[in-house]
Design a protein around this motif. Structure first.
Motif, PDB file in Angstrom:
ATOM      1  N   LEU A 175      54.590  -3.802  -7.400  1.00 51.78           N
ATOM      2  CA  LEU A 175      55.347  -3.292  -6.259  1.00 51.78           C
ATOM      3  C   LEU A 175      56.821  -3.653  -6.380  1.00 51.78           C
ATOM      4  O   LEU A 175      57.703  -2.829  -6.082  1.00 51.78           O
ATOM      5  N   ARG A 176      57.099  -4.866  -6.841  1.00 49.50           N
ATOM      6  CA  ARG A 176      58.509  -5.259  -7.022  1.00 49.50           C
ATOM      7  C   ARG A 176      59.177  -4.436  -8.113  1.00 49.50           C
ATOM      8  O   ARG A 176      60.366  -4.124  -8.026  1.00 49.50           O
ATOM      9  N   ARG A 177      58.399  -4.056  -9.122  1.00 45.66           N
ATOM     10  CA  ARG A 177      58.975  -3.235 -10.195  1.00 45.66           C
ATOM     11  C   ARG A 177      59.268  -1.817  -9.728  1.00 45.66           C
ATOM     12  O   ARG A 177      60.200  -1.171 -10.207  1.00 45.66           O
ATOM     13  N   CYS A 178      58.441  -1.321  -8.797  1.00 48.47           N
ATOM     14  CA  CYS A 178      58.555   0.081  -8.369  1.00 48.47           C
ATOM     15  C   CYS A 178      59.442   0.277  -7.149  1.00 48.47           C
ATOM     16  O   CYS A 178      60.005   1.363  -6.958  1.00 48.47           O
ATOM     17  N   ARG A 179      59.578  -0.739  -6.331  1.00 42.45           N
ATOM     18  CA  ARG A 179      60.294  -0.575  -5.069  1.00 42.45           C
ATOM     19  C   ARG A 179      61.796  -0.459  -5.312  1.00 42.45           C
ATOM     20  O   ARG A 179      62.395  -1.317  -5.950  1.00 42.45           O
ATOM     21  N   THR A 237      60.165   2.992   3.062  1.00 45.60           N
ATOM     22  CA  THR A 237      60.079   2.386   1.738  1.00 45.60           C
ATOM     23  C   THR A 237      60.252   3.465   0.685  1.00 45.60           C
ATOM     24  O   THR A 237      59.705   4.556   0.805  1.00 45.60           O
ATOM     25  N   VAL A 238      61.021   3.159  -0.350  1.00 44.71           N
ATOM     26  CA  VAL A 238      61.281   4.102  -1.433  1.00 44.71           C
ATOM     27  C   VAL A 238      60.770   3.508  -2.741  1.00 44.71           C
ATOM     28  O   VAL A 238      61.120   2.387  -3.105  1.00 44.71           O
ATOM     29  N   LEU A 239      59.932   4.273  -3.432  1.00 42.55           N
ATOM     30  CA  LEU A 239      59.417   3.864  -4.733  1.00 42.55           C
ATOM     31  C   LEU A 239      60.016   4.740  -5.822  1.00 42.55           C
ATOM     32  O   LEU A 239      60.225   5.946  -5.624  1.00 42.55           O
ATOM     33  N   ASP A 240      60.292   4.129  -6.969  1.00 36.79           N
ATOM     34  CA  ASP A 240      60.761   4.869  -8.134  1.00 36.79           C
ATOM     35  C   ASP A 240      59.556   5.499  -8.813  1.00 36.79           C
ATOM     36  O   ASP A 240      58.673   4.789  -9.318  1.00 36.79           O
ATOM     37  N   ILE A 241      59.473   6.834  -8.817  1.00 32.15           N
ATOM     38  CA  ILE A 241      58.276   7.519  -9.314  1.00 32.15           C
ATOM     39  C   ILE A 241      58.032   7.264 -10.802  1.00 32.15           C
ATOM     40  O   ILE A 241      56.888   6.972 -11.190  1.00 32.15           O
ATOM     41  N   GLU A 261      52.816   2.570 -14.373  1.00 28.01           N
ATOM     42  CA  GLU A 261      51.842   1.498 -14.174  1.00 28.01           C
ATOM     43  C   GLU A 261      50.437   2.016 -14.487  1.00 28.01           C
ATOM     44  O   GLU A 261      50.175   3.217 -14.422  1.00 28.01           O
ATOM     45  N   PRO A 262      49.502   1.122 -14.813  1.00 33.95           N
ATOM     46  CA  PRO A 262      48.105   1.552 -14.986  1.00 33.95           C
ATOM     47  C   PRO A 262      47.590   2.224 -13.718  1.00 33.95           C
ATOM     48  O   PRO A 262      48.027   1.896 -12.610  1.00 33.95           O
ATOM     49  N   PRO A 263      46.671   3.190 -13.850  1.00 36.68           N
ATOM     50  CA  PRO A 263      46.186   3.943 -12.679  1.00 36.68           C
ATOM     51  C   PRO A 263      45.709   3.048 -11.530  1.00 36.68           C
ATOM     52  O   PRO A 263      45.969   3.367 -10.366  1.00 36.68           O
ATOM     53  N   LEU A 264      45.027   1.960 -11.837  1.00 39.86           N
ATOM     54  CA  LEU A 264      44.548   1.080 -10.772  1.00 39.86           C
ATOM     55  C   LEU A 264      45.716   0.501  -9.978  1.00 39.86           C
ATOM     56  O   LEU A 264      45.682   0.474  -8.736  1.00 39.86           O
ATOM     57  N   LEU A 265      46.763   0.067 -10.666  1.00 42.22           N
ATOM     58  CA  LEU A 265      47.915  -0.498  -9.962  1.00 42.22           C
ATOM     59  C   LEU A 265      48.703   0.588  -9.243  1.00 42.22           C
ATOM     60  O   LEU A 265      49.287   0.327  -8.187  1.00 42.22           O
ATOM     61  N   GLN A 266      48.712   1.801  -9.775  1.00 35.42           N
ATOM     62  CA  GLN A 266      49.344   2.903  -9.041  1.00 35.42           C
ATOM     63  C   GLN A 266      48.695   3.054  -7.662  1.00 35.42           C
ATOM     64  O   GLN A 266      49.378   3.142  -6.635  1.00 35.42           O
ATOM     65  N   ARG A 267      47.365   3.080  -7.663  1.00 35.35           N
ATOM     66  CA  ARG A 267      46.640   3.272  -6.400  1.00 35.35           C
ATOM     67  C   ARG A 267      46.868   2.090  -5.454  1.00 35.35           C
ATOM     68  O   ARG A 267      47.063   2.281  -4.246  1.00 35.35           O
ATOM     69  N   ARG A 268      46.843   0.884  -5.996  1.00 34.59           N
ATOM     70  CA  ARG A 268      46.995  -0.294  -5.139  1.00 34.59           C
ATOM     71  C   ARG A 268      48.409  -0.398  -4.568  1.00 34.59           C
ATOM     72  O   ARG A 268      48.593  -0.796  -3.420  1.00 34.59           O
TER      73      ARG A 268
END
Length: 505
Positions: free
Chosen positions: A263-267, A283-287, A293-300
């Motif tokens: 989350l810190r990497r994407c936020r 909240t803004v995420l960098d797509i 990220e691995p699919p599991l971490l994408q979902r989480r």
């Protein structure tokens, strides 16, 4: 291995007990709690520690008076200090829109917490001879007492099955934790047949709750009909389910840390500052980072951000997470509406997750902030806000801190505090007269009574909210700010992490 050896090994493995511990035992009079009480009494021969018992009469069954008298007689003969509490669970449940089970559980844990806090204060007073101005329950020389409940392997299996059937995530599959704050479960590694055999061998009777036979209750249906069918397939079905729960708990703890790092990497941005305009949570995420990220971490990560915007995990399902990821992956811009008045919008390489204050007013956990209200946001369905009403809704742990302020969680349900400044374990309790929270570095503070009014907490809810405290200082008002007195700094060496499980398992 004897029952006593097994429980002692389980308790020491999970750091539930040591010399000088104080344990308050929840005793209903049923087989499980009577076994727990007797095992702990036997363990006092090996290790010096104190036990007390508490029995709650819920006012729901004619036989409840029989149970109360049995527990009272047993504790009297065994010279175990006992506190008896009478409540009207039916009235409480009706007034608060709860099932009888939920109402009884809430009152039971409230009574346990109150008795534990009183014991903490009593123990601290005996240790404090001169510092009378110190809040007794938080004397550095006094460790908070533990509350022992008698859940066993079959109970764990029921919990796992119940959560799986209702569609829970990994946090539900982990079932009940052996240790959760001051709650301990010494029998969580023991089977029901072992418990009954132990009681028979020691000549101890127990009371039967006739409502346990009523299969209109989901848990009774699982216990009486579903689990026996599973045990026909494999007699160790319950043990395997309990083992899965333990592994799921370890996995969830590992993945939670991985999720926070991802989350810190994407936020890119979050607008939740209490000092800014209070119009939206944004909240803004960098797509590209998210999809890297691995699919599991994408979902989480997406789940965490949506839950943060909604202010709760209630009504948030995996399909919503998948829908947001579809928007993030599609060519061009797009937008999707989510539960709780939240919307997710793709704007070039950014994923915006937004909820307006007006939409969050009935369910937000933190005061929303910043930005103008988005125009395309659909009206939210009114839903009552909720706050924690038992210590079981919290999890906490102490971590070593390396000074990286970027690691401090910014999600709504997890907060970090400087553990060394606090100097003791937190106490989870309802508000008391004189409770305050420090607001800034200058030491300005506000009473919790005033804060609850400002947060628009209904008067009937205020006495039920359970808060993490250190003396008269409230560490965190879930749904609002944290105490400035114990905020993490670059020089902090150890942090106290407190998480509110806002969707109780």
């Amino acid at each position: 291995m004897s029952m006593i050896d097994q429980v002692y090994h389980y308790m020491t493995e999970h750091h539930m007990i040591h010399s000088g511990s104080r344990i308050l035992v929840a005793v209903s009079g049923g087989a499980d709690s009577m076994c727990l009480l007797e095992v702990l009494r036997e363990l006092q021969k090996r290790l010096p520690f104190e036990i007390r018992a508490l029995h709650v009469h819920h006012g729901l069954r004619e036989s409840a008076e029989r149970d109360l008298n049995y527990v009272s007689d047993f504790c009297s003969k065994a010279e175990i200090p006992l506190k008896l509490v009478r409540v009207d669970a039916a009235k409480y449940a009706s007034r608060n829109g709860l099932s009888l089970e939920e109402g009884a559980r809430s009152l039971r844990y409230a009574a346990l917490e109150q008795a534990a806090t009183e014991w903490d204060r009593e123990a601290a007073q005996s240790n404090c001879s001169t510092e009378w101005d110190l809040e007794p329950a938080h004397s550095p020389q006094t460790e908070p007492c533990r509350i022992a409940v008698a859940h066993h392997v079959e109970d764990q299996a029921e919990t796992v099955l119940f959560n799986l059937v209702r569609g829970s995530r990994l946090t539900g599959v982990r079932g009940m934790l052996p240790v959760n704050g001051r709650i301990i479960r010494p029998l969580l590694g023991s089977r029901r047949p072992q418990i009954e055999r132990f009681l028979t061998e020691h000549g101890i009777d127990w009371c039967e709750d006739e409502t346990n036979e009523d299969t209109t209750y989901t848990r009774n249906l699982l216990r009486r009909e579903v689990i026996p069918l599973l045990e026909k397939i494999n007699p160790k079905a319950c043990e395997h389910l309990a083992g899965t729960a333990e592994e799921a708990a370890e996995t969830e703890e590992f993945l939670s840390e991985k999720t926070q790092r991802a989350l810190r990497r994407c936020r890119k941005q979050t607008s939740d500052s209490p000092h800014g305009p209070k119009d939206t949570c944004h909240t803004v995420l960098d797509i590209p980072s998210l999809l890297g990220e691995p699919p599991l971490l994408q979902r989480r990560v997406v789940y965490a951000v949506i839950a943060e915007a909604m202010g709760t995990r209630k009504d948030l399902q995996s399909v919503h997470v998948q829908d947001v990821l579809k928007v993030a992956r599609k060519a061009g811009n797009g937008e999707i509406s989510l539960p709780g008045g939240v919307r997710a919008a793709k704007v070039y390489d950014e994923l915006h997750v937004i909820a307006t204050a007006a939409q969050q007013a009935s369910q937000a956990m933190d005061p929303p902030a910043s930005s103008a209200p988005p125009q395309a946001c659909p009206p939210a369905q009114a839903r009552p806000r909720r706050w924690p009403e038992s210590e079981e809704e919290y999890r906490w742990r102490v971590l070593v801190f390396d000074g990286d302020m970027g690691a401090v969680p910014r999600i709504r349900c997890t907060k970090w505090f400087d553990y060394d400044k606090i100097g003791t374990f937190p106490i989870f309790r309802t508000r008391r007269e004189g409770d305050r929270m420090t607001l800034d570095e200058e030491g300005r503070s506000k009473s919790i009574a005033r804060m609850m009014i400002d947060e628009k907490v209904p008067p009937q809810e205020r006495k039920r909210i359970v808060l993490p405290t250190a003396g008269r200082e409230v560490l965190w008002f879930p749904g609002g700010r944290i105490s400035a007195a114990y905020m993490v700094e670059p020089t902090t060496e150890r942090v106290l992490e407190i998480t509110w499980d806002s969707e109780e398992q």
